[in-house]
Design an enzyme around this catalytic site. Sequence first.
Site: not given
Ligand code: TEU
Length: 565
Positions: A98, A200, A257, A330-331
């Site tokens: 990652d 990320d 992402e 995971h989100d």
């Molecule tokens: O996620 C980033 C991310 O852009 C979204 O979860 C964001 O918080 C939301 O869409 C706002 O528009 C990544 C990872 O997958 C996550 O687990 C981390 O917490 C985040 O980045 C910070 O590194």
Amino acid sequence: MEKKWWHDKVAYQIYPKSFLDTNGDGIGDLKGVTEKLDYLKELGIDIIWLSPIYKSPFVDQGYDIADYYSIGEEFGTMEDFDHLLEEAKKRGMYILMDLVVNHCSDQHVWFQKAMEDPEGRYGGYFYIRKGKDGKEPANYRSYFGGNAWEPVPGTKDLYYLHLFAKEQPDLNWENPEVRREIYKMINWWMDKGLGGFRIDAIINIKKNIDFPSYEPDGPDGLASAARMIEDAHGVGDFLEEMKRETFQKYDAFTVGEVFNMKEEELKEFIGEDGHFSTMFDFSAHTLMQGSDGWHNSRKFSFREWRDALFDAQEKAQEVGGFEANIIENHDEPRGASRFLPEWAQKEAGKKMLATTSMLLRGIPFLYQGQEIGMTNCRRNSIDEYDDISTKDQYRQALADGCSLEEALACCYENSRDNARTPMQWSGDANGGFTSGTPWLAMNPNFREINVKEQESRPDSVLNYYRKLVALRKAPEYKDIFTYGRFVPLYEDLDDIFAYSRVLEETEEGRSGEIRILANYGKQPCALTLEKPVKQVLLSNMETGAKAGQTEVTLDSCQVLVLLTQ
Ligand code: TEU
Ligand code: CA
């Protein structure tokens, strides 16, 4: 189209902390991943993405990296990692790390030096600005709540920018030295023999460095930080440079992402010579986004969901790109709890969801536990959650007038911890995940939903996933599933999720058409086919469909994969 080594691969995301603990400390580790490589191989997995395993204080579960060159001791050692790589290679599998480079941890030495001397060399690694009129430089709400500018300790009016938690300071990509350091690090990992990276939150690396304030979009007087990111231009220059200096040299696989991309830039992102190999299709996941967070998250209909996915398919195909198709990660909450109507929240429904998702055009990414149909997890109090974003959203829900019960209910539906509960390997104590106390409590349904039980039962979700992946990769059909055009079917029917994958004659003389037909409705549904059935390749139920028929009836929650004449 030039063929790439990763076009026909199937990927699997591991959240290492919750995968398998081998030393009883309650935390999943690298040895646990290595131990389960054969399990993944048997499932048909080619590419494994590991969520962060670097040294970290875990304010955001490892997405806050304190040292890009070392393995967090919770996960093991660099030797463990090298061993994992070696074992994966033996099995013809690829490992993705990652890449979290929009920000680092406040414990990273760069940030510590920056705080000691904000005007010095390392101050330039971050976005440090003077406040305005005794307040923050601008009114951005960080993604995890609160102002995105945090005072630099010991200074009168300096602030640093953090789009996520205050312990995750944003790295200054405008500084060439920072970019060089990042590329060096990427190459250092690539040289070990990685397959590539998952990248990320990458859109955030390009800021509007005028840092204007915006019209507030909430009672806190702040505007979402995303507003400033949407207002920034030229992220592609950074992404191209990174690709040229790193990934390209290794023919690496990269998956971005990406939220808030400018729509017209899709081709530059994932077209034939795009910034990334692929990026996740989040079109279904953003449907639920409310205007003020989880407590007013949107309900969406089956049709909206299906149409969003179809739309994404067509757009990717138009630019000659491949998106990475997911049900969950995971989100996100568990897909089986989120995308299946109530009557379909059972094994048949989970198999149907698996089929309609995994045979889409693109690279399928499974998330750990999806293959056994793990579900969201109810908690009795906010104290049982770990996730920083869940805590923020809960607070926000209460501040906006929700009752305690309502605030907890929105966590059940939306929390990132839904997907982070430990993997359910068996019905034994702690689901076979650990001999100690799991860092995050198990979903109590591990006694019913677990790998061991499903391995022993031929009609389980797990065994269905194995067949599904095998079908996608079967030599006779692989080209159709990989390169076949996506064509939506029966779009006017409310409960039907149907499409075909069509491969016109290729140089190798292959052609063919496969139809995927699913009934997400409560009632059976009869469909007339344009061409007669040649063969039923897969179904999640006993089926009456036979060769030569031009009419098929789908029961509620039934999916059929058909080769037509
Ligand atoms: O996620 C980033 C991310 O852009 C979204 O979860 C964001 O918080 C939301 O869409 C706002 O528009 C990544 C990872 O997958 C996550 O687990 C981390 O917490 C985040 O980045 C910070 O590194
Ligand atoms: Ca452990």
